[in-house]
Write an enzyme that holds these catalytic residues in place. Sequence first.
Site, mmCIF file in Angstrom:
data_model
loop_
_atom_site.group_PDB
_atom_site.id
_atom_site.type_symbol
_atom_site.label_atom_id
_atom_site.label_comp_id
_atom_site.label_asym_id
_atom_site.label_seq_id
_atom_site.Cartn_x
_atom_site.Cartn_y
_atom_site.Cartn_z
ATOM 1 N N SER A 12 0.826 -1.196 0.000
ATOM 2 C CA SER A 12 0.000 0.000 0.000
ATOM 3 C C SER A 12 0.871 1.262 0.000
ATOM 4 O O SER A 12 1.763 1.379 -0.824
ATOM 5 C CB SER A 12 -0.925 -0.057 1.212
ATOM 6 O OG SER A 12 -1.976 0.807 1.045
ATOM 7 N N ASP A 64 -8.503 -4.510 -6.292
ATOM 8 C CA ASP A 64 -8.060 -3.576 -5.256
ATOM 9 C C ASP A 64 -8.530 -2.170 -5.640
ATOM 10 O O ASP A 64 -8.218 -1.703 -6.742
ATOM 11 C CB ASP A 64 -6.526 -3.630 -5.175
ATOM 12 C CG ASP A 64 -5.958 -2.722 -4.092
ATOM 13 O OD1 ASP A 64 -6.740 -1.991 -3.450
ATOM 14 O OD2 ASP A 64 -4.727 -2.757 -3.891
#
Length: 566
Positions: free
Chosen positions: A211, A494
Amino acid sequence: MPIWPPQHRLTMKIAIAILASSLVSTGFGLESSPNLVRVLGPQAVNLWRLDAEAKAKTLGNAALRVQDSNESLNPLAEFPVQVFEQPLDHFGGVNGTFNQRYWVNSRHFTSGGPVIVLDGGETSGEDRLQFLDTGIVEILAKATGGLGVVLEHRYYGESIPVPDFSTDNLRFLSNEQAAADSANFMANVKFEGIKDDLTAPKTPWIYYGGSYAGARAAHMKILYPDLVFGAIASSGVTHAALSNWQYMDIIRRAADPTCMRNIEQSIRIVDTILTTRVFARPLKGLFGLADLEHDVDFVSTIESPLGSWQSKNWNPAIGSTRFDTFCAAVNTAPEGMANFTDLPFGARERLVHITDGSALISPSRIMLNTLKTTLLPAAVPPSRSASEPLTIPNTKLSGSIKTGGFGLSKSALNGDTSPYAAKLLPRTAPPDPRTPRIISKLLTLDYESKICKQAYPPGKHFTVPPFPNVTAVNVLGDFAIAADRLAIIDGEVDPWRPDTPHSEDAKPRPDTALRPFKLIPDAVHHYDEYGLADMFAEPPEILKIHNEMIIFVQDWLADFKAPDKV
Ligand SMILES: *[C@@H]1O[C@H](CO)[C@@H](O)[C@H](O)[C@H]1NC(C)=O
Ligand SMILES: *[C@@H]1O[C@H](CO)[C@@H](O)[C@H](O)[C@H]1NC(C)=O
Ligand SMILES: *[C@@H]1O[C@H](CO)[C@@H](O)[C@H](O)[C@H]1NC(C)=O
Ligand SMILES: *[C@@H]1O[C@H](CO)[C@@H](O)[C@H](O)[C@H]1NC(C)=O
């Protein structure tokens, strides 16, 4: 317009009764205090507790193991905290140091092995210890005879270099400073109990991040190529942008279509009602939020369950089921009502009455259902779970602002000086009003960026810029970021994918051993970071990516030559 014609008043009365019973059964009060807990009622408190329990679970089975009172099996006990002294300011000007925390897994270390370091990113390093115990660090350390390390990011956990989070004190929270911390650590750390010199570049370091930390891993490979032998950017948000309407669009396209269609229709009605002004307050009241002054705070709050999509995980012991619970409620007829899945959206039986004198509005049963579930996720306290929203790297603020939904309500910010810092990649509505959307059109970049300005008034030494300088991040490579021994791994669904090199806007590239480029099917956010103690018990796609990662890291290491031996 969703106004009830008079002939439907009987149906309306039924709807009131259902609404009333729903309010009672869910425990949501309509108190006037803007305080989060009071507005949301006792149910919210329960949820905070549940959330804390869920958080305990994120440490693998640590909580259970502690209950067995076998401290030696508790990862926290197995990996005692250590500290490394860092300068407050790597670039001169201001004196001072702070202790940066790190944790070491030496289970598999053998002399000559690499160091596998995981960048803690925007949360306490303790939230990452599961990856040292059974996740990607353990997996790669085991496969390479390496030493596993979790390194906490400055300004998070207890690696706090300043006495408080005033705007001025935030000026040392920048990408450059945080990257320099990692570089200094790699070049100088002396690991307790290990006689070998494991500093970079004498020893190969593999730098992993997921991330925001994934972007950091990629950036470290570009900024410090002599120290970072290999890097793995998982769900690395290397593309900095001012807003991100595609985030919600990924969810809209990937999630249960019935749920998404219901929410899309509801949001259109909510937006229509809010524009009438007259009915805005009763509509907000239906959600127990009548006292929220700004409509945009309201739509921001009801948006919050959608954010839990990114907390899904292939491992049910860790992942959030909040999104599925929410959708199930949206798709199910409220108690006492018939199953009217087949009824058209505007059908009378699906309508709900909002009480305000003679005002009769009919949003739909979805409103009623959301009552039961929407506010629950909104009550998530600021210290969220490990895998939640993060942020783009940015020149002056690399934190993650977590506001629990009440973006602009003053009470949420007053006196709150922690660096919750930034929903720096605001999740906005699509710019083109014809694009289908599952969040309100009121959620604009302007609104989303106000939070920074309100939370951080100008200081003497530092003023939060009106907008982050995205160019400063994107010059490091953006969608095209690439280097030998830099692996890019992303998840197919995602919501952050539009900001990674796997964006639909990025140029396709081959997947090679030297430059791995892998998309995990059906995966959400950095799914490869999690692992099971028994890797072979993992779902096939996860086992597959872990095997591939082991192979390319072993291949890289086979090419390693210490600098003095070149
Ligand atoms: C605790 O764990 C150790 C190491 O696995 C084991 O040898 C020991 O028997 C365990 N003790 C208890 C009380 O379970
Ligand atoms: C920082 O430390 C150096 C060396 O000790 C000293 O010369 C300098 O005056 C200090 N600067 C400040 C701003 O305190
Ligand atoms: C409602 O009806 C639909 C279509 O007939 C059916 O598929 C669904 O399972 C029903 N739901 C419930 C909760 O009974
Ligand atoms: C933004 O960053 C770029 C690249 O570092 C720099 O050239 C530019 O001057 C910066 N812009 C502002 C407004 O600071």
